[in-house]
Design an enzyme around this catalytic site. Sequence first.
Site, mmCIF file in Angstrom:
data_model
loop_
_atom_site.group_PDB
_atom_site.id
_atom_site.type_symbol
_atom_site.label_atom_id
_atom_site.label_comp_id
_atom_site.label_asym_id
_atom_site.label_seq_id
_atom_site.Cartn_x
_atom_site.Cartn_y
_atom_site.Cartn_z
ATOM 1 N N TRP A 168 -14.984 -24.250 40.340
ATOM 2 C CA TRP A 168 -15.818 -23.956 39.341
ATOM 3 C C TRP A 168 -17.272 -25.061 38.918
ATOM 4 O O TRP A 168 -17.995 -24.691 38.688
ATOM 5 C CB TRP A 168 -14.781 -23.176 38.187
ATOM 6 C CG TRP A 168 -13.986 -23.856 38.089
ATOM 7 C CD1 TRP A 168 -12.668 -23.906 38.284
ATOM 8 C CD2 TRP A 168 -14.295 -24.784 37.135
ATOM 9 N NE1 TRP A 168 -12.255 -24.651 37.449
ATOM 10 C CE2 TRP A 168 -13.337 -25.657 37.117
ATOM 11 C CE3 TRP A 168 -15.386 -25.819 36.469
ATOM 12 C CZ2 TRP A 168 -12.425 -26.475 36.134
ATOM 13 C CZ3 TRP A 168 -14.842 -26.845 35.680
ATOM 14 C CH2 TRP A 168 -13.482 -27.278 35.377
ATOM 15 N N LYS A 171 -15.635 -17.602 49.043
ATOM 16 C CA LYS A 171 -14.453 -17.264 47.848
ATOM 17 C C LYS A 171 -15.438 -18.549 46.773
ATOM 18 O O LYS A 171 -14.607 -18.763 46.317
ATOM 19 C CB LYS A 171 -13.653 -17.084 48.292
ATOM 20 C CG LYS A 171 -12.465 -16.207 47.688
ATOM 21 C CD LYS A 171 -12.494 -16.095 46.140
ATOM 22 C CE LYS A 171 -11.674 -16.861 45.496
ATOM 23 N NZ LYS A 171 -11.726 -17.414 44.205
ATOM 24 N N PRO A 172 -16.269 -17.527 46.195
ATOM 25 C CA PRO A 172 -16.375 -18.910 45.295
ATOM 26 C C PRO A 172 -15.360 -18.889 44.094
ATOM 27 O O PRO A 172 -14.305 -18.169 44.261
ATOM 28 C CB PRO A 172 -17.296 -18.152 44.264
ATOM 29 C CG PRO A 172 -17.540 -16.787 44.673
ATOM 30 C CD PRO A 172 -16.899 -16.988 46.415
ATOM 31 N N GLY A 228 -10.680 -28.144 45.886
ATOM 32 C CA GLY A 228 -10.469 -27.361 44.707
ATOM 33 C C GLY A 228 -9.011 -28.583 44.052
ATOM 34 O O GLY A 228 -8.807 -30.086 44.664
ATOM 35 N N GLU A 233 -10.667 -30.980 50.363
ATOM 36 C CA GLU A 233 -11.545 -31.991 48.990
ATOM 37 C C GLU A 233 -10.857 -31.707 47.944
ATOM 38 O O GLU A 233 -10.629 -30.478 46.879
ATOM 39 C CB GLU A 233 -13.052 -31.945 49.408
ATOM 40 C CG GLU A 233 -13.637 -31.586 50.188
ATOM 41 C CD GLU A 233 -14.946 -32.061 50.714
ATOM 42 O OE1 GLU A 233 -16.100 -32.225 49.437
ATOM 43 O OE2 GLU A 233 -15.562 -32.829 51.241
ATOM 44 N N CYS A 252 -15.016 -34.143 40.079
ATOM 45 C CA CYS A 252 -13.641 -34.198 40.938
ATOM 46 C C CYS A 252 -13.835 -36.145 40.929
ATOM 47 O O CYS A 252 -12.789 -36.553 40.951
ATOM 48 C CB CYS A 252 -14.035 -34.241 41.676
ATOM 49 S SG CYS A 252 -15.644 -34.735 42.935
HETATM 50 P P1 NDP Z 1 -8.392 -24.859 42.050
HETATM 51 O O1 NDP Z 1 -7.444 -24.892 42.577
HETATM 52 O O2 NDP Z 1 -7.643 -23.561 40.880
HETATM 53 O O3 NDP Z 1 -9.083 -23.465 42.590
HETATM 54 C C1 NDP Z 1 -9.847 -23.609 43.551
HETATM 55 C C2 NDP Z 1 -10.451 -22.449 44.641
HETATM 56 O O4 NDP Z 1 -9.366 -21.608 45.348
HETATM 57 C C3 NDP Z 1 -10.662 -21.116 43.694
HETATM 58 O O5 NDP Z 1 -11.697 -19.971 44.260
HETATM 59 C C4 NDP Z 1 -9.255 -20.767 42.863
HETATM 60 O O6 NDP Z 1 -9.675 -18.782 42.639
HETATM 61 C C5 NDP Z 1 -9.005 -20.770 44.525
HETATM 62 N N1 NDP Z 1 -7.117 -20.471 44.575
HETATM 63 C C6 NDP Z 1 -6.836 -20.302 44.227
HETATM 64 N N2 NDP Z 1 -5.398 -19.725 44.349
HETATM 65 C C7 NDP Z 1 -5.315 -19.277 45.746
HETATM 66 C C8 NDP Z 1 -4.335 -18.816 46.747
HETATM 67 N N3 NDP Z 1 -3.148 -19.465 46.814
HETATM 68 N N4 NDP Z 1 -5.243 -19.063 48.207
HETATM 69 C C9 NDP Z 1 -6.358 -18.993 47.911
HETATM 70 N N5 NDP Z 1 -6.941 -19.193 47.167
HETATM 71 C C10 NDP Z 1 -6.718 -19.744 45.950
HETATM 72 O O7 NDP Z 1 -9.396 -25.209 41.623
HETATM 73 P P2 NDP Z 1 -10.535 -24.997 40.521
HETATM 74 O O8 NDP Z 1 -11.494 -24.567 40.575
HETATM 75 O O9 NDP Z 1 -10.019 -25.527 39.018
HETATM 76 O O10 NDP Z 1 -11.381 -27.295 40.348
HETATM 77 C C11 NDP Z 1 -10.801 -28.396 40.190
HETATM 78 C C12 NDP Z 1 -10.283 -29.012 41.346
HETATM 79 O O11 NDP Z 1 -11.716 -29.444 41.643
HETATM 80 C C13 NDP Z 1 -9.985 -30.387 40.455
HETATM 81 O O12 NDP Z 1 -8.757 -30.965 40.927
HETATM 82 C C14 NDP Z 1 -10.802 -30.974 41.223
HETATM 83 O O13 NDP Z 1 -10.948 -33.052 41.127
HETATM 84 C C15 NDP Z 1 -11.630 -31.003 42.257
HETATM 85 N N6 NDP Z 1 -12.200 -31.086 42.923
HETATM 86 C C16 NDP Z 1 -13.157 -32.080 44.079
HETATM 87 C C17 NDP Z 1 -13.959 -32.401 44.566
HETATM 88 C C18 NDP Z 1 -13.818 -33.078 45.658
HETATM 89 O O14 NDP Z 1 -15.171 -32.842 46.349
HETATM 90 N N7 NDP Z 1 -13.227 -33.519 46.262
HETATM 91 C C19 NDP Z 1 -15.519 -31.210 44.457
HETATM 92 C C20 NDP Z 1 -15.355 -30.301 42.863
HETATM 93 C C21 NDP Z 1 -13.677 -30.220 42.466
HETATM 94 P P3 NDP Z 1 -10.030 -18.651 41.340
HETATM 95 O O15 NDP Z 1 -10.553 -19.890 40.795
HETATM 96 O O16 NDP Z 1 -10.685 -17.551 41.360
HETATM 97 O O17 NDP Z 1 -8.421 -18.685 40.724
#
Ligand code: NDP
Length: 458
Positions: free
Chosen positions: A132, A156-157, A207, A229, A263
Site C-alpha cells: 500500500w 490484488k492491491p 510486501g 520484492e 521500502c
Molecule cells: P504485507 O506483506 O502486509 O502485504 C502485501 C500484500 O500481501 C497485500 O496486498 C496483502 O493484502 C497481501 N497478503 C497478506 N497476507 C497474504 C497471504 N497470506 N497470501 C497472499 N497475500 C497476502 O506488506 P504491506 O502491504 O504492509 O507493505 C509493506 C512492506 O512492503 C514493507 O516491508 C516494505 O518494505 C515492503 N515493500 C517493498 C518494496 C520493494 O520494492 N522491495 C516496495 C514497497 C514496499 P492485505 O493488505 O489486503 O492484507
Amino acid sequence: MSELLVHNPYDGTLVARLAADDAASVAARAAAARAAQPAWAARPMAERLAAIGRFRAAVVAQLEALAATLTSEVGKPIAQSRNELNGLLPRLDFFLEQGEGAVRAERVFDDGAMREEIGHVPLGVVANISAWNYPWFVGCNVLVPALLTGNAVLYKPSEHAALTGQAITRLLHEAGVPAEVLHCLVGAGAVGQALLAQPIDGLFFTGSHATGQRIAQALAGRFVKLQLELGGKDPTYVRADADPAAAAESLADGAMYNTGQSCCSVERIYVHEAVHDVFVDRFLATVAGFRAGPPTDEGTYIGAITRAPQLDVLEAQVADAVAKGATLHCGGRRGPGPGNHFPPTVLTGVDHSMELMREESFGPVIGIQKVSGDEEAVALMNDTRYGLTAGVYTRDEAAARALLARVNAGTVYWNCCDRVSPRLPWSGVGDSGVGLTLSVEGIRTFTRPKAWHLRSPR
Ligand code: NDP
C-alpha cells in the site's frame, strides 16, 4: 457478498465500503483471464503501447482526484501523493520507449542454412499482490510491463490501497485494456490466498518479508515464476570527509519521507566519529522542521501511519533501544487517536544488539551509530539479513565506489538516498527478495525466452 471497509488512517473515519471478492469470484476471474490472454497477446504491440499511452494521459488529467483518493486511504501527505503520481510518468515513458525493443526477437546465429533466434513470449496469466505504501509505483511496475508484453493480470492491491487499486484498474480499462485481461481483486489477505490457489504462470509480490515467505511456501512444489520484492534495513554511512550538514539534511528526508514508510527509507545511519556531533545536531534541527498534521494540508510532511499494528512495532523498537542504553532525542511514542500517529523519532548511541538496528521499522524512526572508520562501517552495513539499498556520503568518488562494491545490496547510492530510477533494475539481496522490476530486464521478466532453430529447406 462480503465487504471491505476502507478507513482513513489519519482520523479513523470510514472512507468507503467496497464489495469484496471471495474464493468463487477469484476462480471465475482467473478462468476469464486465462481465456482472454491469447487474444490480448496476439494484438500488435502498437495497440498495447497505445493503451498505456492513453492511461498515462488519464493519470495526468485526473491527477488531483487520484492524489486525494490516495491520501484518504493511505494517509500520505497530499504533496507526496502528487509526487508519487508525477513520479509515475517517467516510469510510464520508460516502458513506452523500451517496451517493444525489450521483447523483440533476436537472431543470434545465421550461417545461411541454419538460423537461431530467441523469442520472448508472455508468461500467460500472472498475479500481482502488492503493498500500500506506494501503490501507483509498485502496482504499475508490474501491471504496465506485464500487460505490454501480452500477459493477463490478476491484481490484488493491498486492502489499505484498494481504492487506488480500483482507480488504476479503471483507468487501464478505459484506456483499452479489456476487462477480462486485467482484474482487480478486492479484499484482504484471504483473497490473496485464494489467488495463490489459481493456475497462474507467475506471481509478482511486493510486501513484507513475512508475507513473502508465506507466499513462497504456498507455491512450493508448483513451477510458478516467483518474484518477491520485500522489505529492507537500508544503511547509510557518512564518512569523515563528507559535508555533515548536507548529509544530515538529505538523510533526514530519506528516513522520514512518506512518514518513513518506504521500502528504501534510510533505516540505519553510521556516522564517522569526526563528524558525528555536527551531523546529529543538523539532523535533529532538520527533523524539528518536519510538520506533522492532516495529510490533506499542503504543508504537512509527516502524515499517518497507515497500518495501526505498526505503532506497536515502533514503540517496541524504541523501548528496546532505550532499555539497552540508547539516547532518545525526540518522539518515541504514538500520538493520541483516533487515527494512527507517530512523531519523528531519533535515537543515538545505538548498536546492533537493538531491534531498531536489525529489523525494518517502517515508520519515522531512525537510529544513528558512531563509527571509527570505513572497515567498521562496512562490517555493520553488511551485518543484516536484508539487502535492498545502501549508501555512502563522501567527497571521494573512488572511496565511495570501493566501499559500495563491498556492500551486499541490490541498489547503492553515492551522496543520495531513497531514490528509484526506471532505467535501473530494482532488486533485493538476501531476505529483501528475489527477481527484479524496472529497467529493460524488468520488462523481459514478464516473458520467457523461446529458442528457435530454423533450417532453410535445401
Ligand atoms: P504485507 O506483506 O502486509 O502485504 C502485501 C500484500 O500481501 C497485500 O496486498 C496483502 O493484502 C497481501 N497478503 C497478506 N497476507 C497474504 C497471504 N497470506 N497470501 C497472499 N497475500 C497476502 O506488506 P504491506 O502491504 O504492509 O507493505 C509493506 C512492506 O512492503 C514493507 O516491508 C516494505 O518494505 C515492503 N515493500 C517493498 C518494496 C520493494 O520494492 N522491495 C516496495 C514497497 C514496499 P492485505 O493488505 O489486503 O492484507
